[in-house]
Design an enzyme around this catalytic site. Structure first.
Site, PDB file in Angstrom:
ATOM      1  N   ASN A  86    -113.239 -31.137  68.788  1.00  0.00           N
ATOM      2  CA  ASN A  86    -112.934 -30.028  69.702  1.00  0.00           C
ATOM      3  C   ASN A  86    -111.667 -29.290  69.271  1.00  0.00           C
ATOM      4  O   ASN A  86    -110.617 -29.914  69.051  1.00  0.00           O
ATOM      5  CB  ASN A  86    -112.699 -30.565  71.114  1.00  0.00           C
ATOM      6  CG  ASN A  86    -113.966 -31.110  71.749  1.00  0.00           C
ATOM      7  OD1 ASN A  86    -115.000 -31.223  71.101  1.00  0.00           O
ATOM      8  ND2 ASN A  86    -113.882 -31.454  73.019  1.00  0.00           N
ATOM      9  N   ILE A  87    -111.805 -27.989  69.202  1.00  0.00           N
ATOM     10  CA  ILE A  87    -110.670 -27.127  68.825  1.00  0.00           C
ATOM     11  C   ILE A  87    -110.523 -26.033  69.881  1.00  0.00           C
ATOM     12  O   ILE A  87    -111.489 -25.341  70.195  1.00  0.00           O
ATOM     13  CB  ILE A  87    -110.939 -26.436  67.458  1.00  0.00           C
ATOM     14  CG1 ILE A  87    -111.174 -27.451  66.334  1.00  0.00           C
ATOM     15  CG2 ILE A  87    -109.828 -25.444  67.107  1.00  0.00           C
ATOM     16  CD1 ILE A  87    -109.950 -28.163  65.815  1.00  0.00           C
ATOM     17  N   ASN A  88    -109.316 -25.891  70.378  1.00  0.00           N
ATOM     18  CA  ASN A  88    -109.053 -24.792  71.314  1.00  0.00           C
ATOM     19  C   ASN A  88    -107.732 -24.091  70.975  1.00  0.00           C
ATOM     20  O   ASN A  88    -107.695 -22.901  70.700  1.00  0.00           O
ATOM     21  CB  ASN A  88    -109.039 -25.324  72.756  1.00  0.00           C
ATOM     22  CG  ASN A  88    -109.191 -24.208  73.779  1.00  0.00           C
ATOM     23  OD1 ASN A  88    -109.180 -23.043  73.428  1.00  0.00           O
ATOM     24  ND2 ASN A  88    -109.348 -24.557  75.039  1.00  0.00           N
ATOM     25  N   THR A  89    -106.641 -24.856  70.927  1.00  0.00           N
ATOM     26  CA  THR A  89    -105.317 -24.225  70.787  1.00  0.00           C
ATOM     27  C   THR A  89    -105.193 -23.357  69.528  1.00  0.00           C
ATOM     28  O   THR A  89    -104.633 -22.258  69.582  1.00  0.00           O
ATOM     29  CB  THR A  89    -104.224 -25.313  70.777  1.00  0.00           C
ATOM     30  OG1 THR A  89    -104.364 -26.089  71.960  1.00  0.00           O
ATOM     31  CG2 THR A  89    -102.836 -24.710  70.747  1.00  0.00           C
ATOM     32  N   ASP A 109    -116.924 -28.667  79.048  1.00  0.00           N
ATOM     33  CA  ASP A 109    -115.902 -29.554  78.511  1.00  0.00           C
ATOM     34  C   ASP A 109    -114.970 -30.065  79.627  1.00  0.00           C
ATOM     35  O   ASP A 109    -114.567 -29.290  80.504  1.00  0.00           O
ATOM     36  CB  ASP A 109    -115.108 -28.691  77.514  1.00  0.00           C
ATOM     37  CG  ASP A 109    -114.147 -29.465  76.670  1.00  0.00           C
ATOM     38  OD1 ASP A 109    -114.458 -30.604  76.299  1.00  0.00           O
ATOM     39  OD2 ASP A 109    -113.070 -28.898  76.352  1.00  0.00           O
ATOM     40  N   HIS A 139    -110.991 -35.178  70.511  1.00  0.00           N
ATOM     41  CA  HIS A 139    -110.401 -34.068  71.277  1.00  0.00           C
ATOM     42  C   HIS A 139    -109.041 -33.736  70.689  1.00  0.00           C
ATOM     43  O   HIS A 139    -108.489 -34.508  69.901  1.00  0.00           O
ATOM     44  CB  HIS A 139    -110.251 -34.466  72.748  1.00  0.00           C
ATOM     45  CG  HIS A 139    -111.539 -34.348  73.495  1.00  0.00           C
ATOM     46  ND1 HIS A 139    -111.763 -33.372  74.423  1.00  0.00           N
ATOM     47  CD2 HIS A 139    -112.673 -35.076  73.416  1.00  0.00           C
ATOM     48  CE1 HIS A 139    -112.990 -33.507  74.902  1.00  0.00           C
ATOM     49  NE2 HIS A 139    -113.560 -34.536  74.318  1.00  0.00           N
ATOM     50  N   GLY A 140    -108.502 -32.599  71.112  1.00  0.00           N
ATOM     51  CA  GLY A 140    -107.170 -32.232  70.635  1.00  0.00           C
ATOM     52  C   GLY A 140    -107.144 -32.073  69.124  1.00  0.00           C
ATOM     53  O   GLY A 140    -106.193 -32.476  68.453  1.00  0.00           O
TER      54      GLY A 140
HETATM   55  O1  G3H Z   1    -111.484 -30.212  74.824  1.00  0.00           O
HETATM   56  C1  G3H Z   1    -110.858 -29.402  74.096  1.00  0.00           C
HETATM   57  C2  G3H Z   1    -110.041 -29.871  73.018  1.00  0.00           C
HETATM   58  O2  G3H Z   1    -109.818 -31.209  73.044  1.00  0.00           O
HETATM   59  C3  G3H Z   1    -109.077 -28.947  72.400  1.00  0.00           C
HETATM   60  O3  G3H Z   1    -107.849 -29.498  71.956  1.00  0.00           O
HETATM   61  O4  G3H Z   1    -106.478 -27.462  72.150  1.00  0.00           O
HETATM   62  O5  G3H Z   1    -105.646 -29.430  70.873  1.00  0.00           O
HETATM   63  O6  G3H Z   1    -107.496 -28.059  69.992  1.00  0.00           O
HETATM   64  P1  G3H Z   1    -106.799 -28.547  71.192  1.00  0.00           P
HETATM   65 ZN    ZN Z   2    -110.302 -32.058  75.112  1.00  0.00          ZN
END
Ligand code: G3H
Ligand code: ZN
Length: 287
Positions: free
Chosen positions: A233-236, A80, A211-212
């Site tokens: 995409n999910i991370n936070t 990513d 993203h985000g």
């Molecule tokens: O590439 C990773 C993501 O865009 C994660 O975004 O942290 O806002 O979920 P996020």
């Molecule tokens: Zn991203």
């Protein structure tokens, strides 16, 4: 097992999206994969350059392989936000299923030039390539103390996306339509710019990546999928569930020193977050 291209095409045709869930270690992967297995959903495990350097490219591939074999779930790996072409080549050589070239901070012609190079070696290896036009405008995964609003100039422009796609034959395009990396301090991230997304669908016509995804209102996610979003995409949200739970667990058990015991609550909370996302994205039962 069918490859990632198969699932992305299927998602695009049928109107659902595959979740990409980033991780930094094995215990997060456990929570993510348990959710995918429960929900019979294909998933993408994501590593940014930073996450991949911490985990190890070969180690990430080995985890994917072991878990595919053990669960039978279509689990894929994406590098990513790769900004270094050489590092993306290393990910391909290690066995990643997908690479995302993030040339969004470069002038468009340079972004195109490097993307063409990435597509050439990605396609040669038969893997999925994600390109990016427009900017999310933030560093990854900050919690904002003020309300965040993306700048108009950072949104993906239709003419730039078209020009990019004419030369760089990527499989999916990351587009900037109002999200950012992290979660707004208010807990509710801004609405998606659905008009811009509609414009992109009608005039560019490629499967797109959001993203985000953390904190994005659920209704907007559903509308976004109808308008051609095929990967989210999910991370936070995962990091938050994992870390908050870990902090609480350790605070409540001051004598606890056994990782496989104190990590279990965090794994369970990650699993819950991912199961909700899989339901929302409509990928349940699509494995
Ligand atoms: O590439 C990773 C993501 O865009 C994660 O975004 O942290 O806002 O979920 P996020
Ligand atoms: Zn991203």
């Amino acid at each position: 097992m069918k490859n990632l291209k198969y699932y992305l095409d299927k998602a695009y045709k049928e109107g659902w999206a595959i979740g990409q869930f980033n991780f930094s270690d094995w215990s997060q992967v456990r929570g993510i994969v348990q959710a995918a297995q429960n929900m019979k959903s294909p998933i993408i495990l994501g590593t940014s350059e930073g996450e991949a350097k911490f985990v190890g490219l070969q180690e990430a591939v080995a985890m994917r392989d072991a878990l595919r074999k053990k669960t039978g779930v279509p689990i894929f790996l994406n590098l990513d936000h790769g900004k270094s072409v050489d590092y993306l080549k290393e990910a391909v050589a290690a066995g990643y299923d997908m690479i995302h070239f993030d040339g969004s901070k470069l002038p468009l012609d340079e972004n195109i030039k490097k993307s063409v190079e990435v597509v050439a070696f990605g396609k040669w290896k038969g893997i999925v390539v994600e390109g990016e036009v427009g900017r999310f405008g933030t560093d990854a995964s900050k919690l904002y103390t003020e309300k965040f609003q993306i700048k108009e100039e950072d949104l993906t422009k239709v003419d730039e996306a078209k020009e990019y796609l004419k030369k760089a034959h990527i499989d999916v395009m990351a587009v900037s339509i109002g999200t950012f990396h992290g979660i707004d301090a208010s807990g509710v991230s801004p609405h998606l710019k659905l008009d811009r997304l509609k414009d992109l669908k009608e005039n560019v016509g490629i499967a797109m990546v959001l993203h985000g995804g953390s904190g994005t209102p659920e209704e907007d996610i559903k509308e976004g999928i109808k308008l051609g979003i095929v990967k989210i995409n999910i991370n936070t949200e995962t990091r938050l569930a994992y870390t908050k739970t870990l902090r609480n667990t350790l605070d409540a058990n001051k004598d606890q020193i056994t990782p496989y015991k104190y990590l279990q609550n965090s794994i369970n909370e990650v699993q819950k977050v991912i199961e909700e996302k899989i339901k929302l994205f409509g990928s349940e039962g699509k494995a």
